[in-house]
Design a protein around this motif. Structure first.
Motif, PDB file in Angstrom:
ATOM      1  N   LEU A   5       1.062  -1.356   0.199  1.00  0.00           N
ATOM      2  CA  LEU A   5       0.157  -0.148   0.063  1.00  0.00           C
ATOM      3  C   LEU A   5       1.054   1.152  -0.088  1.00  0.00           C
ATOM      4  CD1 LEU A   5      -2.908   0.964   0.128  1.00  0.00           C
ATOM      5  CD2 LEU A   5      -2.655   1.192   2.655  1.00  0.00           C
ATOM      6  N   LEU A   6       2.007   1.389   0.628  1.00  0.00           N
ATOM      7  CA  LEU A   6       2.772   2.382   1.172  1.00  0.00           C
ATOM      8  C   LEU A   6       3.931   2.719   0.212  1.00  0.00           C
ATOM      9  CD1 LEU A   6       2.249   2.766   4.932  1.00  0.00           C
ATOM     10  CD2 LEU A   6       0.990   3.997   3.039  1.00  0.00           C
ATOM     11  N   ARG A   7       4.452   1.392  -0.296  1.00  0.00           N
ATOM     12  CA  ARG A   7       5.747   1.493  -1.015  1.00  0.00           C
ATOM     13  C   ARG A   7       5.717   1.183  -2.474  1.00  0.00           C
ATOM     14  NH1 ARG A   7      10.135  -0.488   3.021  1.00  0.00           N
ATOM     15  NH2 ARG A   7      11.319  -0.060   0.998  1.00  0.00           N
ATOM     16  N   ARG A   8       4.812   0.118  -2.745  1.00  0.00           N
ATOM     17  CA  ARG A   8       4.846  -0.494  -4.110  1.00  0.00           C
ATOM     18  C   ARG A   8       4.016   0.372  -4.810  1.00  0.00           C
ATOM     19  NH1 ARG A   8       6.107  -6.214  -4.445  1.00  0.00           N
ATOM     20  NH2 ARG A   8       5.610  -5.723  -6.812  1.00  0.00           N
ATOM     21  N   ALA A   9       2.618   0.351  -4.501  1.00  0.00           N
ATOM     22  CA  ALA A   9       1.590   1.072  -5.316  1.00  0.00           C
ATOM     23  C   ALA A   9       1.681   2.576  -5.597  1.00  0.00           C
ATOM     24  CB  ALA A   9       0.054   0.868  -4.733  1.00  0.00           C
ATOM     25  N   PRO A  10       1.988   3.567  -4.690  1.00  0.00           N
ATOM     26  CA  PRO A  10       1.927   4.858  -5.017  1.00  0.00           C
ATOM     27  C   PRO A  10       2.937   5.306  -6.075  1.00  0.00           C
ATOM     28  CG  PRO A  10       2.610   4.455  -2.528  1.00  0.00           C
ATOM     29  CD  PRO A  10       2.486   3.094  -3.324  1.00  0.00           C
ATOM     30  N   GLY A  11       3.510   4.497  -6.197  1.00  0.00           N
ATOM     31  CA  GLY A  11       4.429   4.881  -7.582  1.00  0.00           C
ATOM     32  C   GLY A  11       3.823   4.916  -8.821  1.00  0.00           C
ATOM     33  N   TYR A  12       3.086   4.160  -8.837  1.00  0.00           N
ATOM     34  CA  TYR A  12       2.048   4.151 -10.085  1.00  0.00           C
ATOM     35  C   TYR A  12       0.929   5.117 -10.190  1.00  0.00           C
ATOM     36  CZ  TYR A  12       4.390  -0.422 -10.940  1.00  0.00           C
ATOM     37  OH  TYR A  12       5.239  -1.283 -11.040  1.00  0.00           O
ATOM     38  N   LEU A  13       0.654   5.909  -9.019  1.00  0.00           N
ATOM     39  CA  LEU A  13      -0.480   6.807  -9.072  1.00  0.00           C
ATOM     40  C   LEU A  13      -0.170   7.966 -10.297  1.00  0.00           C
ATOM     41  CD1 LEU A  13      -1.257   7.965  -5.322  1.00  0.00           C
ATOM     42  CD2 LEU A  13      -2.814   7.189  -7.265  1.00  0.00           C
TER      43      LEU A  13
ATOM     44  N   MET B  64      -2.304   2.225 -12.421  1.00  0.00           N
ATOM     45  CA  MET B  64      -2.538   1.221 -11.153  1.00  0.00           C
ATOM     46  C   MET B  64      -3.100  -0.075 -11.849  1.00  0.00           C
ATOM     47  SD  MET B  64      -2.223   1.771  -8.090  1.00  0.00           S
ATOM     48  CE  MET B  64      -2.290   3.452  -7.710  1.00  0.00           C
TER      49      MET B  64
ATOM     50  N   ALA C 186      -4.464  -2.970  -2.794  1.00  0.00           N
ATOM     51  CA  ALA C 186      -3.740  -1.737  -2.462  1.00  0.00           C
ATOM     52  C   ALA C 186      -4.096  -1.029  -3.798  1.00  0.00           C
ATOM     53  CB  ALA C 186      -2.092  -1.957  -2.363  1.00  0.00           C
TER      54      ALA C 186
ATOM     55  N   TYR D  31      -6.382   2.668  -3.787  1.00  0.00           N
ATOM     56  CA  TYR D  31      -5.995   3.836  -4.863  1.00  0.00           C
ATOM     57  C   TYR D  31      -7.217   4.388  -5.548  1.00  0.00           C
ATOM     58  CZ  TYR D  31      -1.743   4.069  -2.140  1.00  0.00           C
ATOM     59  OH  TYR D  31      -0.892   4.417  -0.983  1.00  0.00           O
TER      60      TYR D  31
END
Lengths: 210, 323
Positions: free
Chosen positions: A8-16, A163, A181, A185
Protein backbone atom coordinates in the motif's frame (compact mmCIF):
# COMPACT_ATOMS: atom_id res chain seq x y z
CA UNK A 1 -0.31 -7.12 7.41
CA UNK A 2 3.25 -6.02 6.87
CA UNK A 3 3.16 -7.25 3.29
CA UNK A 4 -0.07 -5.35 2.74
CA UNK A 5 1.28 -2.12 4.27
CA UNK A 6 4.38 -2.51 2.16
CA UNK A 7 2.26 -2.85 -0.98
CA UNK A 8 0.00 0.00 0.00
CA UNK A 9 2.65 2.49 1.04
CA UNK A 10 5.72 1.57 -1.03
CA UNK A 11 4.83 -0.44 -4.11
CA UNK A 12 1.54 1.08 -5.33
CA UNK A 13 2.02 4.86 -4.87
CA UNK A 14 4.65 4.93 -7.60
CA UNK A 15 1.97 4.07 -10.13
CA UNK A 16 -0.32 6.94 -9.09
CA UNK A 17 1.14 9.67 -11.36
CA UNK A 18 0.92 7.32 -14.36
CA UNK A 19 -2.66 6.49 -13.58
CA UNK A 20 -3.53 10.14 -13.08
CA UNK A 21 -2.13 10.85 -16.54
CA UNK A 22 -4.30 8.11 -17.96
CA UNK A 23 -7.29 9.93 -16.49
CA UNK A 24 -6.47 13.59 -17.01
CA UNK A 25 -5.21 13.49 -20.60
CA UNK A 26 -8.19 11.55 -22.02
CA UNK A 27 -10.59 13.71 -19.95
CA UNK A 28 -9.08 16.95 -21.20
CA UNK A 29 -9.20 15.82 -24.83
CA UNK A 30 -12.72 14.48 -24.37
CA UNK A 31 -13.99 17.77 -22.93
CA UNK A 32 -12.30 19.77 -25.68
CA UNK A 33 -13.98 17.65 -28.34
CA UNK A 34 -17.40 16.91 -26.93
CA UNK A 35 -18.35 20.37 -25.58
CA UNK A 36 -18.02 22.13 -28.95
CA UNK A 37 -19.54 19.11 -30.70
CA UNK A 38 -22.51 19.18 -28.34
CA UNK A 39 -22.95 22.89 -28.94
CA UNK A 40 -22.75 22.52 -32.73
CA UNK A 41 -25.33 19.77 -33.03
CA UNK A 42 -27.79 21.79 -30.95
CA UNK A 43 -27.61 24.86 -33.24
CA UNK A 44 -30.89 25.42 -35.11
CA UNK A 45 -29.42 24.42 -38.48
CA UNK A 46 -28.14 21.07 -37.22
CA UNK A 47 -30.81 20.29 -34.67
CA UNK A 48 -32.26 17.46 -36.74
CA UNK A 49 -28.95 15.60 -36.29
CA UNK A 50 -28.97 15.98 -32.50
CA UNK A 51 -31.25 13.03 -31.94
CA UNK A 52 -29.25 10.74 -34.23
CA UNK A 53 -26.00 11.74 -32.53
CA UNK A 54 -27.59 11.09 -29.14
CA UNK A 55 -28.77 7.65 -30.24
CA UNK A 56 -25.30 6.83 -31.55
CA UNK A 57 -23.66 7.92 -28.29
CA UNK A 58 -26.16 6.02 -26.18
CA UNK A 59 -25.44 2.86 -28.14
CA UNK A 60 -21.68 3.38 -27.96
CA UNK A 61 -21.97 3.77 -24.20
CA UNK A 62 -23.26 0.24 -23.80
CA UNK A 63 -20.05 -1.29 -25.22
CA UNK A 64 -17.94 -2.50 -22.27
CA UNK A 65 -14.61 -0.65 -21.80
CA UNK A 66 -12.64 -3.86 -22.21
CA UNK A 67 -14.30 -4.33 -25.57
CA UNK A 68 -13.34 -0.80 -26.61
CA UNK A 69 -9.71 -1.53 -25.84
CA UNK A 70 -9.98 -4.91 -27.55
CA UNK A 71 -11.50 -3.32 -30.66
CA UNK A 72 -8.65 -0.84 -31.00
CA UNK A 73 -5.88 -3.25 -30.15
CA UNK A 74 -5.58 -4.77 -33.68
CA UNK A 75 -5.36 -1.30 -35.30
CA UNK A 76 -3.27 0.58 -32.82
CA UNK A 77 -1.21 -2.10 -31.27
CA UNK A 78 -0.04 -1.94 -27.70
CA UNK A 79 1.27 0.80 -25.48
CA UNK A 80 0.51 4.12 -23.90
CA UNK A 81 -0.85 5.90 -27.00
CA UNK A 82 -3.55 3.36 -27.86
CA UNK A 83 -4.61 3.28 -24.22
CA UNK A 84 -5.03 7.07 -24.17
CA UNK A 85 -7.01 6.94 -27.42
CA UNK A 86 -9.37 4.21 -26.22
CA UNK A 87 -9.93 5.99 -22.92
CA UNK A 88 -10.60 9.31 -24.70
CA UNK A 89 -13.24 7.74 -26.90
CA UNK A 90 -14.85 6.17 -23.89
CA UNK A 91 -14.74 9.43 -21.91
CA UNK A 92 -16.27 11.43 -24.79
CA UNK A 93 -19.62 9.76 -24.66
CA UNK A 94 -21.13 10.87 -21.31
CA UNK A 95 -19.94 14.43 -21.79
CA UNK A 96 -21.27 14.80 -25.34
CA UNK A 97 -24.50 13.08 -24.44
CA UNK A 98 -25.11 15.31 -21.42
CA UNK A 99 -24.14 18.47 -23.30
CA UNK A 100 -26.66 17.73 -26.03
CA UNK A 101 -29.34 16.78 -23.54
CA UNK A 102 -28.70 19.86 -21.39
CA UNK A 103 -28.77 22.39 -24.23
CA UNK A 104 -31.79 20.75 -25.86
CA UNK A 105 -33.74 20.95 -22.63
CA UNK A 106 -33.39 24.70 -22.12
CA UNK A 107 -37.06 25.82 -22.11
CA UNK A 108 -38.23 27.09 -25.50
CA UNK A 109 -40.06 30.05 -23.93
CA UNK A 110 -36.89 31.29 -22.27
CA UNK A 111 -35.01 31.15 -25.57
CA UNK A 112 -37.91 32.76 -27.40
CA UNK A 113 -38.03 35.62 -24.88
CA UNK A 114 -34.26 36.05 -25.16
CA UNK A 115 -34.43 36.23 -28.96
CA UNK A 116 -37.48 38.47 -28.79
CA UNK A 117 -35.58 40.95 -26.64
CA UNK A 118 -32.90 41.21 -29.29
CA UNK A 119 -30.20 38.77 -28.18
CA UNK A 120 -28.09 37.52 -31.08
CA UNK A 121 -27.72 33.72 -31.43
CA UNK A 122 -24.29 34.00 -29.78
CA UNK A 123 -25.72 35.97 -26.85
CA UNK A 124 -28.50 33.42 -26.45
CA UNK A 125 -25.87 30.65 -26.31
CA UNK A 126 -23.58 32.32 -23.79
CA UNK A 127 -26.14 34.15 -21.63
CA UNK A 128 -28.96 31.62 -21.66
CA UNK A 129 -28.26 28.16 -23.02
CA UNK A 130 -24.83 27.44 -21.54
CA UNK A 131 -25.41 28.83 -18.03
CA UNK A 132 -28.62 26.82 -17.76
CA UNK A 133 -26.84 23.69 -19.04
CA UNK A 134 -23.94 23.78 -16.57
CA UNK A 135 -25.41 21.37 -13.98
CA UNK A 136 -26.15 18.61 -16.50
CA UNK A 137 -22.86 19.11 -18.40
CA UNK A 138 -20.93 18.93 -15.13
CA UNK A 139 -22.80 15.76 -14.21
CA UNK A 140 -21.61 14.30 -17.51
CA UNK A 141 -18.01 15.28 -16.80
CA UNK A 142 -18.28 13.72 -13.35
CA UNK A 143 -19.66 10.45 -14.68
CA UNK A 144 -16.98 10.42 -17.33
CA UNK A 145 -14.15 11.10 -14.84
CA UNK A 146 -15.18 8.38 -12.41
CA UNK A 147 -15.64 5.97 -15.31
CA UNK A 148 -12.22 6.80 -16.72
CA UNK A 149 -10.49 6.24 -13.36
CA UNK A 150 -11.75 2.66 -13.26
CA UNK A 151 -11.49 2.00 -17.00
CA UNK A 152 -7.87 3.18 -16.98
CA UNK A 153 -7.03 0.04 -14.97
CA UNK A 154 -7.53 -1.91 -18.18
CA UNK A 155 -4.87 0.18 -19.89
CA UNK A 156 -2.32 -2.06 -18.19
CA UNK A 157 -3.59 -4.92 -20.40
CA UNK A 158 -2.37 -3.15 -23.53
CA UNK A 159 0.84 -1.97 -21.94
CA UNK A 160 -0.49 1.39 -20.84
CA UNK A 161 0.76 0.97 -17.27
CA UNK A 162 -0.99 2.83 -14.45
CA UNK A 163 -2.52 1.35 -11.32
CA UNK A 164 -3.76 -1.53 -13.47
CA UNK A 165 -0.19 -2.83 -13.56
CA UNK A 166 -0.30 -3.28 -9.78
CA UNK A 167 -3.69 -4.96 -9.79
CA UNK A 168 -2.93 -7.31 -12.66
CA UNK A 169 0.42 -8.18 -11.11
CA UNK A 170 -1.50 -9.12 -7.97
CA UNK A 171 -3.84 -11.30 -10.00
CA UNK A 172 -1.07 -12.98 -12.00
CA UNK A 173 1.23 -13.72 -9.04
CA UNK A 174 -1.60 -14.42 -6.61
CA UNK A 175 -0.70 -11.50 -4.39
CA UNK A 176 -4.08 -10.32 -2.93
CA UNK A 177 -2.40 -7.47 -1.02
CA UNK A 178 -1.36 -5.88 -4.34
CA UNK A 179 -4.89 -6.18 -5.71
CA UNK A 180 -6.27 -4.63 -2.55
CA UNK A 181 -3.74 -1.80 -2.48
CA UNK A 182 -4.37 -0.96 -6.14
CA UNK A 183 -8.10 -1.05 -5.66
CA UNK A 184 -7.94 1.25 -2.64
CA UNK A 185 -6.03 3.85 -4.64
CA UNK A 186 -8.47 3.59 -7.55
CA UNK A 187 -11.37 4.06 -5.17
CA UNK A 188 -9.73 7.01 -3.46
CA UNK A 189 -8.90 8.62 -6.75
CA UNK A 190 -12.49 8.26 -7.94
CA UNK A 191 -13.87 9.78 -4.75
CA UNK A 192 -11.40 12.69 -4.69
CA UNK A 193 -11.95 13.48 -8.37
CA UNK A 194 -15.70 13.37 -7.89
CA UNK A 195 -15.44 15.80 -4.95
CA UNK A 196 -13.17 18.16 -6.89
CA UNK A 197 -15.52 18.28 -9.86
CA UNK A 198 -18.47 18.79 -7.54
CA UNK A 199 -16.65 21.77 -6.09
CA UNK A 200 -16.07 23.21 -9.56
CA UNK A 201 -19.69 22.53 -10.37
CA UNK A 202 -20.83 24.39 -7.27
CA UNK A 203 -18.82 27.41 -8.33
CA UNK A 204 -20.13 27.30 -11.90
CA UNK A 205 -23.82 26.51 -11.51
CA UNK A 206 -26.24 29.41 -11.75
CA UNK A 207 -27.12 30.88 -8.38
CA UNK A 208 -30.84 30.09 -8.49
CA UNK A 209 -30.18 26.36 -8.08
CA UNK A 210 -27.93 26.70 -5.03
CA UNK B 1 -46.48 53.52 -36.77
CA UNK B 2 -46.78 49.90 -37.84
CA UNK B 3 -47.96 49.18 -41.37
CA UNK B 4 -48.47 45.60 -42.40
CA UNK B 5 -48.94 45.21 -46.11
CA UNK B 6 -50.44 42.06 -47.56
CA UNK B 7 -48.36 39.51 -45.63
CA UNK B 8 -48.71 35.79 -46.18
CA UNK B 9 -47.00 32.97 -44.31
CA UNK B 10 -47.21 29.24 -44.88
CA UNK B 11 -45.34 26.93 -42.55
CA UNK B 12 -43.52 24.01 -44.17
CA UNK B 13 -45.79 21.00 -44.44
CA UNK B 14 -48.95 22.94 -43.61
CA UNK B 15 -51.96 22.60 -45.88
CA UNK B 16 -53.22 26.13 -45.60
CA UNK B 17 -51.69 29.54 -45.03
CA UNK B 18 -51.05 30.37 -41.38
CA UNK B 19 -51.48 34.01 -42.33
CA UNK B 20 -53.24 34.85 -45.56
CA UNK B 21 -52.88 38.27 -47.23
CA UNK B 22 -53.21 40.31 -44.06
CA UNK B 23 -53.07 44.10 -44.21
CA UNK B 24 -53.56 46.54 -41.36
CA UNK B 25 -52.17 49.66 -39.71
CA UNK B 26 -51.58 50.35 -36.07
CA UNK B 27 -51.67 54.02 -35.18
CA UNK B 28 -49.26 55.59 -32.75
CA UNK B 29 -50.37 55.30 -29.12
CA UNK B 30 -53.10 52.74 -29.88
CA UNK B 31 -53.65 49.24 -28.58
CA UNK B 32 -54.51 47.04 -31.52
CA UNK B 33 -55.91 43.69 -30.37
CA UNK B 34 -55.76 40.57 -32.52
CA UNK B 35 -58.46 38.16 -31.48
CA UNK B 36 -59.63 34.83 -32.78
CA UNK B 37 -59.64 31.12 -32.05
CA UNK B 38 -56.35 29.26 -31.65
CA UNK B 39 -54.64 28.64 -34.96
CA UNK B 40 -56.11 31.78 -36.51
CA UNK B 41 -52.64 33.22 -37.12
CA UNK B 42 -52.65 35.96 -34.49
CA UNK B 43 -49.41 34.92 -32.81
CA UNK B 44 -47.73 34.37 -36.18
CA UNK B 45 -48.60 37.94 -37.19
CA UNK B 46 -47.12 39.26 -33.96
CA UNK B 47 -43.92 37.27 -34.41
CA UNK B 48 -43.55 38.52 -37.96
CA UNK B 49 -43.54 42.12 -36.73
CA UNK B 50 -40.32 41.56 -34.75
CA UNK B 51 -39.04 39.09 -37.34
CA UNK B 52 -38.98 36.00 -35.15
CA UNK B 53 -40.80 34.63 -38.20
CA UNK B 54 -40.20 35.94 -41.72
CA UNK B 55 -43.26 36.46 -43.93
CA UNK B 56 -43.24 34.59 -47.25
CA UNK B 57 -44.80 37.55 -49.02
CA UNK B 58 -45.68 41.11 -48.18
CA UNK B 59 -43.89 43.84 -46.28
CA UNK B 60 -43.96 45.23 -42.76
CA UNK B 61 -43.08 48.86 -42.17
CA UNK B 62 -42.13 50.19 -38.77
CA UNK B 63 -42.06 53.97 -38.59
CA UNK B 64 -42.00 53.95 -42.37
CA UNK B 65 -38.92 51.71 -42.51
CA UNK B 66 -39.12 48.26 -44.05
CA UNK B 67 -38.51 45.69 -41.29
CA UNK B 68 -36.79 43.36 -43.78
CA UNK B 69 -33.95 45.84 -44.24
CA UNK B 70 -33.26 46.16 -40.50
CA UNK B 71 -30.95 43.96 -38.44
CA UNK B 72 -33.29 41.61 -36.57
CA UNK B 73 -31.50 41.91 -33.21
CA UNK B 74 -31.38 45.71 -33.43
CA UNK B 75 -35.03 45.81 -34.46
CA UNK B 76 -36.09 43.63 -31.53
CA UNK B 77 -34.25 45.77 -29.02
CA UNK B 78 -36.57 48.65 -29.97
CA UNK B 79 -39.73 46.57 -29.61
CA UNK B 80 -40.96 45.41 -26.22
CA UNK B 81 -41.99 41.75 -26.25
CA UNK B 82 -44.18 40.02 -23.68
CA UNK B 83 -45.26 36.39 -24.03
CA UNK B 84 -47.72 34.31 -22.07
CA UNK B 85 -45.04 31.98 -20.67
CA UNK B 86 -43.12 35.16 -19.73
CA UNK B 87 -39.76 33.49 -20.35
CA UNK B 88 -37.85 35.09 -17.49
CA UNK B 89 -34.27 33.82 -17.41
CA UNK B 90 -34.33 31.45 -14.42
CA UNK B 91 -30.67 32.00 -13.55
CA UNK B 92 -30.92 35.77 -13.35
CA UNK B 93 -32.45 37.79 -10.52
CA UNK B 94 -35.52 39.91 -11.14
CA UNK B 95 -33.38 43.04 -11.37
CA UNK B 96 -31.02 41.34 -13.85
CA UNK B 97 -33.97 40.13 -15.91
CA UNK B 98 -35.41 43.64 -16.21
CA UNK B 99 -31.93 44.96 -17.06
CA UNK B 100 -31.44 42.62 -20.06
CA UNK B 101 -32.32 44.99 -22.90
CA UNK B 102 -30.53 48.00 -21.35
CA UNK B 103 -27.57 45.63 -20.99
CA UNK B 104 -27.73 44.66 -24.66
CA UNK B 105 -27.91 48.36 -25.54
CA UNK B 106 -24.84 48.95 -23.32
CA UNK B 107 -26.43 51.52 -21.05
CA UNK B 108 -24.20 52.81 -18.24
CA UNK B 109 -24.59 50.76 -15.07
CA UNK B 110 -26.14 53.42 -12.84
CA UNK B 111 -28.63 54.51 -15.51
CA UNK B 112 -29.75 50.88 -15.90
CA UNK B 113 -30.03 50.40 -12.16
CA UNK B 114 -32.14 53.54 -11.71
CA UNK B 115 -34.39 52.51 -14.59
CA UNK B 116 -34.85 48.99 -13.17
CA UNK B 117 -35.93 50.27 -9.77
CA UNK B 118 -38.29 52.78 -11.38
CA UNK B 119 -39.85 50.08 -13.58
CA UNK B 120 -40.38 47.59 -10.77
CA UNK B 121 -42.18 50.25 -8.79
CA UNK B 122 -44.18 51.23 -11.85
CA UNK B 123 -45.56 47.71 -12.29
CA UNK B 124 -46.45 47.56 -8.61
CA UNK B 125 -43.55 45.51 -7.23
CA UNK B 126 -41.37 46.43 -4.30
CA UNK B 127 -37.79 46.49 -5.68
CA UNK B 128 -36.37 45.89 -2.20
CA UNK B 129 -38.52 42.82 -1.76
CA UNK B 130 -38.34 41.11 -5.16
CA UNK B 131 -35.30 42.70 -6.83
CA UNK B 132 -32.80 40.12 -5.69
CA UNK B 133 -35.11 37.13 -5.88
CA UNK B 134 -35.06 34.58 -8.68
CA UNK B 135 -38.09 34.06 -10.95
CA UNK B 136 -39.08 30.74 -9.36
CA UNK B 137 -39.52 32.50 -6.03
CA UNK B 138 -42.28 34.73 -7.42
CA UNK B 139 -46.01 34.16 -7.87
CA UNK B 140 -47.53 33.96 -11.35
CA UNK B 141 -48.94 37.47 -11.07
CA UNK B 142 -45.61 38.90 -9.94
CA UNK B 143 -43.81 37.18 -12.81
CA UNK B 144 -46.26 38.68 -15.33
CA UNK B 145 -45.53 42.10 -13.87
CA UNK B 146 -41.81 41.49 -14.23
CA UNK B 147 -42.43 40.41 -17.83
CA UNK B 148 -44.15 43.72 -18.57
CA UNK B 149 -41.44 45.71 -16.75
CA UNK B 150 -38.73 43.90 -18.71
CA UNK B 151 -40.42 44.63 -22.03
CA UNK B 152 -40.66 48.33 -21.15
CA UNK B 153 -37.10 48.58 -19.85
CA UNK B 154 -35.51 50.45 -22.72
CA UNK B 155 -38.69 52.52 -23.20
CA UNK B 156 -39.53 51.03 -26.62
CA UNK B 157 -42.16 52.97 -28.56
CA UNK B 158 -43.72 49.69 -29.75
CA UNK B 159 -44.76 46.68 -27.69
CA UNK B 160 -45.89 43.25 -28.79
CA UNK B 161 -47.90 41.36 -26.20
CA UNK B 162 -48.91 37.74 -26.76
CA UNK B 163 -51.58 36.80 -24.21
CA UNK B 164 -49.56 38.63 -21.56
CA UNK B 165 -52.14 38.01 -18.84
CA UNK B 166 -53.13 34.52 -19.97
CA UNK B 167 -51.33 32.49 -17.33
CA UNK B 168 -52.81 34.06 -14.20
CA UNK B 169 -56.13 33.51 -12.45
CA UNK B 170 -59.11 35.65 -13.47
CA UNK B 171 -58.95 37.96 -10.44
CA UNK B 172 -55.28 38.79 -10.91
CA UNK B 173 -55.85 39.06 -14.66
CA UNK B 174 -58.46 41.79 -14.26
CA UNK B 175 -56.18 43.68 -11.88
CA UNK B 176 -53.22 43.42 -14.28
CA UNK B 177 -55.40 44.57 -17.19
CA UNK B 178 -56.60 47.59 -15.23
CA UNK B 179 -53.10 48.50 -14.12
CA UNK B 180 -51.76 48.10 -17.62
CA UNK B 181 -54.46 50.35 -19.09
CA UNK B 182 -53.59 52.88 -16.42
CA UNK B 183 -49.90 52.76 -17.42
CA UNK B 184 -50.86 53.00 -21.07
CA UNK B 185 -52.74 56.26 -20.41
CA UNK B 186 -49.45 57.73 -19.25
CA UNK B 187 -47.06 56.16 -21.77
CA UNK B 188 -49.13 55.91 -24.94
CA UNK B 189 -47.15 53.03 -26.42
CA UNK B 190 -48.09 51.58 -29.77
CA UNK B 191 -49.18 48.08 -28.86
CA UNK B 192 -50.08 44.91 -30.72
CA UNK B 193 -51.92 42.66 -28.29
CA UNK B 194 -52.91 39.07 -28.97
CA UNK B 195 -55.67 37.33 -27.05
CA UNK B 196 -58.23 34.58 -27.54
CA UNK B 197 -60.41 36.10 -24.83
CA UNK B 198 -62.94 38.35 -26.54
CA UNK B 199 -63.76 40.15 -23.29
CA UNK B 200 -60.10 41.03 -22.85
CA UNK B 201 -59.97 42.13 -26.51
CA UNK B 202 -62.93 44.48 -26.04
CA UNK B 203 -61.54 45.84 -22.78
CA UNK B 204 -57.96 46.42 -23.90
CA UNK B 205 -58.42 47.33 -27.54
CA UNK B 206 -58.63 50.74 -29.14
CA UNK B 207 -58.94 48.76 -32.32
CA UNK B 208 -59.84 45.13 -32.93
CA UNK B 209 -58.66 42.81 -35.67
CA UNK B 210 -60.77 39.65 -35.72
CA UNK B 211 -59.03 36.72 -37.41
CA UNK B 212 -60.04 33.26 -38.49
CA UNK B 213 -57.95 30.70 -40.39
CA UNK B 214 -55.25 33.25 -41.17
CA UNK B 215 -57.57 35.86 -42.63
CA UNK B 216 -58.89 39.11 -41.26
CA UNK B 217 -62.65 38.78 -40.85
CA UNK B 218 -63.34 42.21 -39.41
CA UNK B 219 -61.51 45.30 -38.21
CA UNK B 220 -62.84 48.23 -36.23
CA UNK B 221 -63.20 49.79 -32.84
CA UNK B 222 -64.74 47.50 -30.20
CA UNK B 223 -68.06 49.33 -30.36
CA UNK B 224 -68.11 49.10 -34.17
CA UNK B 225 -67.46 45.38 -34.08
CA UNK B 226 -70.03 44.82 -31.33
CA UNK B 227 -72.77 46.85 -32.98
CA UNK B 228 -72.26 45.48 -36.47
CA UNK B 229 -70.52 42.11 -36.52
CA UNK B 230 -69.45 41.21 -40.05
CA UNK B 231 -70.79 37.67 -40.06
CA UNK B 232 -71.97 34.71 -38.00
CA UNK B 233 -68.38 33.87 -37.00
CA UNK B 234 -67.82 37.26 -35.40
CA UNK B 235 -71.27 37.15 -33.79
CA UNK B 236 -70.43 33.75 -32.27
CA UNK B 237 -67.06 34.97 -31.08
CA UNK B 238 -68.66 37.99 -29.40
CA UNK B 239 -71.10 35.73 -27.57
CA UNK B 240 -74.78 35.90 -26.70
CA UNK B 241 -74.29 38.83 -24.36
CA UNK B 242 -73.34 41.26 -27.10
CA UNK B 243 -75.95 43.79 -25.92
CA UNK B 244 -74.61 43.77 -22.37
CA UNK B 245 -71.05 44.18 -23.69
CA UNK B 246 -72.20 47.20 -25.65
CA UNK B 247 -73.64 48.67 -22.45
CA UNK B 248 -70.27 48.13 -20.82
CA UNK B 249 -68.65 50.29 -23.50
CA UNK B 250 -71.37 52.96 -23.59
CA UNK B 251 -71.09 55.90 -21.25
CA UNK B 252 -74.16 56.73 -19.22
CA UNK B 253 -73.90 60.33 -20.39
CA UNK B 254 -74.44 59.34 -24.01
CA UNK B 255 -77.81 57.65 -23.38
CA UNK B 256 -79.28 60.04 -20.83
CA UNK B 257 -82.04 62.52 -21.37
CA UNK B 258 -80.92 65.99 -20.28
CA UNK B 259 -82.22 66.96 -16.86
CA UNK B 260 -84.06 70.12 -17.86
CA UNK B 261 -86.38 68.18 -20.18
CA UNK B 262 -87.72 66.16 -17.31
CA UNK B 263 -90.67 67.07 -15.16
CA UNK B 264 -89.77 64.75 -12.34
CA UNK B 265 -86.80 65.33 -10.05
CA UNK B 266 -84.11 62.88 -11.05
CA UNK B 267 -81.90 60.97 -8.74
CA UNK B 268 -84.44 60.15 -6.12
CA UNK B 269 -83.25 57.69 -3.49
CA UNK B 270 -79.78 59.16 -4.10
CA UNK B 271 -79.65 56.84 -7.09
CA UNK B 272 -77.00 58.36 -9.41
CA UNK B 273 -74.13 57.39 -11.69
CA UNK B 274 -71.35 59.50 -13.18
CA UNK B 275 -71.78 60.41 -16.84
CA UNK B 276 -68.45 58.74 -17.68
CA UNK B 277 -69.39 55.45 -16.06
CA UNK B 278 -70.64 52.67 -18.32
CA UNK B 279 -74.36 52.10 -18.66
CA UNK B 280 -73.79 48.68 -17.08
CA UNK B 281 -73.18 50.41 -13.74
CA UNK B 282 -76.43 52.33 -14.09
CA UNK B 283 -78.27 49.08 -14.79
CA UNK B 284 -76.75 47.45 -11.73
CA UNK B 285 -77.91 50.37 -9.63
CA UNK B 286 -81.44 50.22 -11.04
CA UNK B 287 -81.65 46.56 -10.14
CA UNK B 288 -80.32 47.09 -6.63
CA UNK B 289 -82.65 49.98 -5.85
CA UNK B 290 -85.52 48.46 -7.78
CA UNK B 291 -85.84 51.70 -9.74
CA UNK B 292 -86.55 52.24 -13.42
CA UNK B 293 -84.33 55.26 -13.72
CA UNK B 294 -81.14 56.74 -12.33
CA UNK B 295 -79.77 60.25 -12.23
CA UNK B 296 -76.64 60.98 -14.22
CA UNK B 297 -74.10 63.31 -12.60
CA UNK B 298 -71.06 65.20 -13.68
CA UNK B 299 -69.24 65.57 -10.41
CA UNK B 300 -71.84 66.74 -7.90
CA UNK B 301 -74.41 68.17 -10.29
CA UNK B 302 -77.13 66.14 -11.90
CA UNK B 303 -77.06 66.62 -15.66
CA UNK B 304 -79.59 64.09 -16.84
CA UNK B 305 -81.54 60.95 -16.31
CA UNK B 306 -81.12 57.45 -17.65
CA UNK B 307 -84.26 55.33 -17.93
CA UNK B 308 -84.80 51.59 -18.27
CA UNK B 309 -86.78 52.13 -21.47
CA UNK B 310 -84.05 54.33 -22.88
CA UNK B 311 -81.47 51.56 -22.39
CA UNK B 312 -83.77 48.92 -23.87
CA UNK B 313 -84.38 51.00 -26.97
CA UNK B 314 -80.66 51.56 -27.35
CA UNK B 315 -79.89 47.83 -27.22
CA UNK B 316 -82.62 47.08 -29.75
CA UNK B 317 -81.30 49.80 -32.00
CA UNK B 318 -77.60 48.82 -31.94
CA UNK B 319 -77.79 45.07 -31.92
CA UNK B 320 -80.30 45.35 -34.72
CA UNK B 321 -82.01 41.99 -34.29
CA UNK B 322 -84.28 42.87 -31.38
CA UNK B 323 -82.53 40.58 -28.96
Amino acid sequence: MDIFMDSLLRRAPGYLPEHLQLVIIPMAIAILISLPAGIIVTRPGYRRYAEKVMALFNTAQTIPPLAVIAIFFPFLGLGYGPAILALTIYALLPIARNTIAAISSVPEDVKEAARGMGMTPKEVLFHVELPLSVPVIMAGIKTSAVLTVSTAVLAALVGGKGMGAVIFAGINFFRPELILAGTIYIGMMAVILERLISLAEYMLVPAHIK
Amino acid sequence: MIRVDNITKTFPGAERHAVDRVTFNVNEGNICVFAGPSGCGKTTILRMINRLIEPDEGEIFINGENARTMNPATLRRTIGYVIQQIGLLPHRTIEQNVAIVPGLLKWPRDKTRKRVLELLEMVGLDPGEVGRKYPHQLSGGQMQRVGVARAMAADPPIMLMDEPFGAVDPIVRVRLQDEFLHLQQAFKKTICFVTHDINEAIKMGDYLVILNAGRIIQMGTPIEVLTSPADAFVRDLLGDDRGVKILDLTRSGSLMEPANALPESPGRNGCTVQAVQPVKIALEMMMKKNADQVGVCEGETIVGILTWNGIKEHINRVSGDGS
